[in-house]
Scaffold this motif. Structure first.
Motif, PDB file in Angstrom:
ATOM      1  N   GLY A  89      20.982  25.105  22.107  1.00 54.21           N
ATOM      2  CA  GLY A  89      21.799  26.325  21.818  1.00 54.21           C
ATOM      3  C   GLY A  89      22.130  26.096  20.275  1.00 54.21           C
ATOM      4  N   ASP A  90      22.610  24.857  20.015  1.00 46.12           N
ATOM      5  CA  ASP A  90      23.263  24.803  18.555  1.00 46.12           C
ATOM      6  C   ASP A  90      22.405  24.210  17.511  1.00 46.12           C
ATOM      7  OD1 ASP A  90      22.530  22.238  19.633  1.00 46.12           O
ATOM      8  OD2 ASP A  90      24.735  21.258  19.152  1.00 46.12           O
ATOM      9  N   GLU A  91      20.983  23.914  17.858  1.00 42.96           N
ATOM     10  CA  GLU A  91      20.171  23.278  16.927  1.00 42.96           C
ATOM     11  C   GLU A  91      18.826  23.668  17.280  1.00 42.96           C
ATOM     12  OE1 GLU A  91      19.614  19.514  14.019  1.00 42.96           O
ATOM     13  OE2 GLU A  91      21.248  19.353  15.543  1.00 42.96           O
ATOM     14  N   ALA A  92      17.764  23.628  16.438  1.00 45.38           N
ATOM     15  CA  ALA A  92      16.364  23.583  16.804  1.00 45.38           C
ATOM     16  C   ALA A  92      15.618  22.769  15.606  1.00 45.38           C
ATOM     17  CB  ALA A  92      15.881  24.887  17.265  1.00 45.38           C
ATOM     18  N   THR A  93      14.419  22.380  16.113  1.00 41.12           N
ATOM     19  CA  THR A  93      13.357  22.057  15.320  1.00 41.12           C
ATOM     20  C   THR A  93      13.197  23.133  14.377  1.00 41.12           C
ATOM     21  OG1 THR A  93      12.450  20.410  16.851  1.00 41.12           O
ATOM     22  CG2 THR A  93      11.114  20.857  14.790  1.00 41.12           C
ATOM     23  N   PRO A  94      13.111  22.623  12.954  1.00 42.92           N
ATOM     24  CA  PRO A  94      12.555  23.847  12.014  1.00 42.92           C
ATOM     25  C   PRO A  94      11.384  24.695  12.447  1.00 42.92           C
ATOM     26  CG  PRO A  94      13.353  21.985  10.672  1.00 42.92           C
ATOM     27  CD  PRO A  94      13.274  21.542  12.151  1.00 42.92           C
ATOM     28  N   GLY A  95      11.284  25.803  12.335  1.00 42.43           N
ATOM     29  CA  GLY A  95      10.077  26.575  12.993  1.00 42.43           C
ATOM     30  C   GLY A  95      10.733  27.373  14.232  1.00 42.43           C
ATOM     31  N   TYR A  96      11.917  26.828  14.871  1.00 47.24           N
ATOM     32  CA  TYR A  96      12.326  27.286  16.085  1.00 47.24           C
ATOM     33  C   TYR A  96      13.684  27.616  15.845  1.00 47.24           C
ATOM     34  CZ  TYR A  96       8.039  25.298  17.851  1.00 47.24           C
ATOM     35  OH  TYR A  96       6.611  25.098  18.104  1.00 47.24           O
ATOM     36  N   LEU A  97      14.084  28.801  17.067  1.00 49.34           N
ATOM     37  CA  LEU A  97      15.386  29.358  16.785  1.00 49.34           C
ATOM     38  C   LEU A  97      16.216  28.849  17.880  1.00 49.34           C
ATOM     39  CD1 LEU A  97      14.211  32.990  16.741  1.00 49.34           C
ATOM     40  CD2 LEU A  97      14.761  31.363  14.781  1.00 49.34           C
ATOM     41  N   PRO A  98      17.622  28.096  17.472  1.00 46.79           N
ATOM     42  CA  PRO A  98      18.440  27.890  18.090  1.00 46.79           C
ATOM     43  C   PRO A  98      19.080  29.139  18.927  1.00 46.79           C
ATOM     44  CG  PRO A  98      19.482  27.968  16.016  1.00 46.79           C
ATOM     45  CD  PRO A  98      17.956  28.169  15.996  1.00 46.79           C
ATOM     46  N   GLY A  99      19.554  28.715  20.081  1.00 50.54           N
ATOM     47  CA  GLY A  99      20.066  29.738  21.111  1.00 50.54           C
ATOM     48  C   GLY A  99      20.128  29.305  22.403  1.00 50.54           C
ATOM     49  N   PRO A 100      20.599  30.202  23.301  1.00 47.68           N
ATOM     50  CA  PRO A 100      20.765  29.861  24.799  1.00 47.68           C
ATOM     51  C   PRO A 100      19.721  29.576  25.631  1.00 47.68           C
ATOM     52  CG  PRO A 100      22.021  31.914  24.302  1.00 47.68           C
ATOM     53  CD  PRO A 100      21.141  31.619  23.115  1.00 47.68           C
ATOM     54  N   LEU A 101      19.575  28.429  26.496  1.00 50.12           N
ATOM     55  CA  LEU A 101      18.308  27.998  27.174  1.00 50.12           C
ATOM     56  C   LEU A 101      18.572  28.592  28.604  1.00 50.12           C
ATOM     57  CD1 LEU A 101      18.252  26.061  24.981  1.00 50.12           C
ATOM     58  CD2 LEU A 101      16.871  24.645  26.582  1.00 50.12           C
ATOM     59  N   ASP A 102      18.617  30.057  28.641  1.00 50.57           N
ATOM     60  CA  ASP A 102      18.713  31.085  30.012  1.00 50.57           C
ATOM     61  C   ASP A 102      17.794  30.489  30.805  1.00 50.57           C
ATOM     62  OD1 ASP A 102      20.913  32.100  28.813  1.00 50.57           O
ATOM     63  OD2 ASP A 102      19.829  33.935  28.014  1.00 50.57           O
ATOM     64  N   PRO A 103      18.026  30.629  32.036  1.00 47.96           N
ATOM     65  CA  PRO A 103      17.077  30.031  33.239  1.00 47.96           C
ATOM     66  C   PRO A 103      16.108  31.072  33.465  1.00 47.96           C
ATOM     67  CG  PRO A 103      19.411  30.799  34.377  1.00 47.96           C
ATOM     68  CD  PRO A 103      19.637  30.816  32.739  1.00 47.96           C
ATOM     69  N   GLY A 104      14.786  30.656  33.696  1.00 51.07           N
ATOM     70  CA  GLY A 104      13.694  31.767  34.178  1.00 51.07           C
ATOM     71  C   GLY A 104      12.591  31.084  33.656  1.00 51.07           C
ATOM     72  N   THR A 105      11.428  31.741  33.641  1.00 52.92           N
ATOM     73  CA  THR A 105      10.177  31.153  33.034  1.00 52.92           C
ATOM     74  C   THR A 105       9.817  31.426  31.674  1.00 52.92           C
ATOM     75  OG1 THR A 105       9.138  31.936  35.454  1.00 52.92           O
ATOM     76  CG2 THR A 105       7.608  31.374  33.661  1.00 52.92           C
ATOM     77  N   TRP A 106       9.963  30.187  31.026  1.00 50.64           N
ATOM     78  CA  TRP A 106       9.561  30.209  29.749  1.00 50.64           C
ATOM     79  C   TRP A 106       8.147  29.884  29.387  1.00 50.64           C
ATOM     80  CZ3 TRP A 106      13.430  28.850  25.505  1.00 50.64           C
ATOM     81  CH2 TRP A 106      14.897  29.016  25.835  1.00 50.64           C
ATOM     82  N   HIS A 107       7.583  30.290  28.359  1.00 52.91           N
ATOM     83  CA  HIS A 107       6.090  29.936  28.016  1.00 52.91           C
ATOM     84  C   HIS A 107       5.722  29.234  26.700  1.00 52.91           C
ATOM     85  CE1 HIS A 107       5.694  33.219  30.918  1.00 52.91           C
ATOM     86  NE2 HIS A 107       4.532  32.729  31.227  1.00 52.91           N
ATOM     87  N   ILE A 108       5.150  28.252  27.025  1.00 51.56           N
ATOM     88  CA  ILE A 108       4.522  27.534  25.794  1.00 51.56           C
ATOM     89  C   ILE A 108       3.301  28.054  25.420  1.00 51.56           C
ATOM     90  CG2 ILE A 108       3.551  25.415  24.874  1.00 51.56           C
ATOM     91  CD1 ILE A 108       5.654  23.917  26.610  1.00 51.56           C
ATOM     92  N   VAL A 109       3.048  28.687  24.000  1.00 57.45           N
ATOM     93  CA  VAL A 109       1.792  29.319  23.731  1.00 57.45           C
ATOM     94  C   VAL A 109       1.155  28.371  22.669  1.00 57.45           C
ATOM     95  CG1 VAL A 109       3.054  30.010  21.600  1.00 57.45           C
ATOM     96  CG2 VAL A 109       1.157  31.206  22.329  1.00 57.45           C
ATOM     97  N   LEU A 110       0.086  28.164  23.436  1.00 58.25           N
ATOM     98  CA  LEU A 110      -1.126  27.210  22.694  1.00 58.25           C
ATOM     99  C   LEU A 110      -2.326  28.337  22.015  1.00 58.25           C
ATOM    100  CD1 LEU A 110      -1.666  24.628  25.568  1.00 58.25           C
ATOM    101  CD2 LEU A 110      -0.216  24.399  23.688  1.00 58.25           C
ATOM    102  N   GLY A 111      -2.502  27.769  20.638  1.00 54.49           N
ATOM    103  CA  GLY A 111      -3.348  28.553  20.037  1.00 54.49           C
ATOM    104  C   GLY A 111      -4.571  27.672  19.286  1.00 54.49           C
ATOM    105  N   PRO A 112      -5.813  27.786  20.337  1.00 55.89           N
ATOM    106  CA  PRO A 112      -6.694  26.997  20.088  1.00 55.89           C
ATOM    107  C   PRO A 112      -7.488  27.474  18.518  1.00 55.89           C
ATOM    108  CG  PRO A 112      -7.302  28.466  21.811  1.00 55.89           C
ATOM    109  CD  PRO A 112      -6.048  28.466  21.393  1.00 55.89           C
TER     110      PRO A 112
END
Length: 462
Positions: free
Chosen positions: A78-101
């Motif tokens: 919520g308070d921080e994220a790796t550069p390239g990513y957006l900090p914010g709430p980790l609301d429950p539910g189905t998240w997706h990691i996107v892989l780009g071959p």
């Protein structure tokens, strides 16, 4: 901790979505991934796998970050994220990691993604602060800028602060944030901007059929990249850029890296990046293609076809990449986002290899005068004088280029680097004139590397 494994064969979809269930009470999501890199025959691309993240809002609207192939791990809180990513709430539910071959070896691509979910109280999401859309300018003046730069928020190695310092050292008045497929840097430029440096915000939209700069969009504007030219969807995203106040600028359209060549056409473009980084053969190809477009615009101007202005940017990522090499010098009413964009869109600009190079191109005749990006509206038989004043280009030659090609080449300028070159023509003979300033070459008829070039001055009645 959960480990997800899979194998992608050659010809896999451009993007593969791996679901991750995020339960209530999650404080942090961590991702680490690896993939195999088997030996491949010469000339055959090996494995390269990009990665990003979408949250519970879905894979269309839930963008939370992208690092491409620049990192093997990232986290989001919520308070921080790796550069390239957006900090914010980790609301429950189905998240997706996107892989780009990005490329897949003949043997296939085997991957392993490890996801760690940390319980705890959510951190407070910081309120983003963005740079102002104006700086302390000089009124109507020529302003220098570099609109294609990468920090550690994508595949660069510099911080925004380091880029800002290099931009000032290069004599720049404005820059544009252009990370690959992410807006995460937007909230990190406010401390870099100042009265002497305007920071525009944008994105390098990096598709499988070419890259396009979203130049000067509203803060936080995300532009999707998951399409190819054959999908017929680019117009929708070009409109998204313009609706957010940005310019659509295809980047390095003839670059030779996989997926870098521009395949979408230029009907939606506001300008085109003709010179990208140190001058190379692909820039020469882009210059020739752009000039051919100028000829087409002259031929079809009665049908309402507009010409496409050129610009140049460094595309600097890391040392020794030089910020501001090249740079676009634009005539603008003031040092504001709107004024700079207006100047770029109108083509009132030239491209120079450094702060030391200054050009002034004008065409006069029939009691009138016009400058770069303008039209000298005089009868076809009117004698006109083309005049280029240059400085900072020692031993360089000046070439005047028209719709017929190169019609005049000067002797090398003196070692002082300053000089004036004139040439006379008529609108009947030259529908437009643009200037190139070239370094010396030892290859006979092959032109030397570019030191600077201008957008055209058009001749004749509309």
């Amino acid at each position: 901790m959960t480990t997800l494994r899979g194998t992608l064969p050659p010809g896999s979809p451009d993007y593969v979505y791996v679901p991750v269930e995020v339960p209530p009470g999650t404080r942090e999501l961590k991702v680490f991934y690896t993939y195999d890199k088997p030996a491949v025959p010469p000339g055959t691309p090996g494995n390269a796998l990009d990665i990003g993240l979408f949250d519970q809002r879905g894979i269309d609207t839930g963008f939370r970050g992208w690092s491409g192939g620049a990192r093997t791990e990232f986290f989001v809180r919520g308070d921080e994220a790796t550069p390239g990513y957006l900090p914010g709430p980790l609301d429950p539910g189905t998240w997706h990691i996107v892989l780009g071959p990005y490329t897949v070896a003949p043997q296939g691509l085997s991957y392993e993604v490890t996801v760690t979910l940390v319980e705890g109280e959510p951190g407070e999401t910081p309120r983003p602060v963005y740079p102002a859309d104006r700086a302390l300018g000089r009124g109507r003046a020529w302003y220098r800028g570099d609109c294609h730069l990468h920090s550690w928020h994508s595949d660069g190695r510099r911080t925004p602060a380091e880029i800002g310092a290099l931009a000032r050292a290069a004599g720049l008045d404005f820059i544009n944030s252009s990370e690959h497929n992410t807006t995460s840097s937007h909230a990190h430029w406010a401390d870099v901007a100042g009265d002497d440096l305007l920071v525009l915000l944008g994105e390098e939209v990096t598709t499988r059929n070419g890259h396009v700069l979203a130049l000067g969009t509203e803060p936080g504007t995300f532009v999707d990249w998951r399409y190819r030219a054959r999908d017929g969807r680019f117009g929708r995203f070009a409109r998204r850029i313009r609706e957010a106040g940005g310019l659509v600028v295809p980047a390095h359209p003839h670059a030779t890296c996989v997926g870098c060549g521009w395949k979408f056409g230029f009907g939606e473009a506001d300008a085109v990046e003709v010179w990208n980084g140190p001058y190379t053969p692909d820039d020469e190809v882009t210059l020739a293609a752009w000039d051919a477009q100028l000829v087409a615009s002259v031929r079809e101007r009665g049908k309402g076809r507009q010409w496409l202005p050129a610009m140049g940017n460094s595309d600097a990522h890391r040392d020794p990449d030089a910020v501001g090499m090249p740079q676009t010098v634009v005539l603008a009413e003031d040092l504001t986002r709107a004024a700079i964009q207006q100047g770029l869109r109108a083509g009132r600009s030239y491209v120079a290899e450094s702060r030391h190079v200054t050009l002034s191109l004008s065409v006069a005749g029939g009691g009138r005068e016009a400058g770069i990006g303008e039209r000298l509206a005089v009868p076809e038989d009117t004698p006109v004088t083309v005049r280029l004043e240059a400085s900072g280009v020692p031993r360089c030659s000046v070439r005047f280029v028209t719709d017929q090609g190169v019609l005049f080449t000067s002797e090398p300028l003196p070692v002082s680097g300053a000089g004036v070159v004139e040439w006379r023509t008529t609108p009947a003979y030259a529908a437009y004139v643009r200037a190139e300033v070239r370094h010396e070459t030892a290859l006979g008829p092959v032109p030397g590397a570019m030191a600077a070039f201008t957008n055209p001055v058009f001749l004749g009645a509309v």
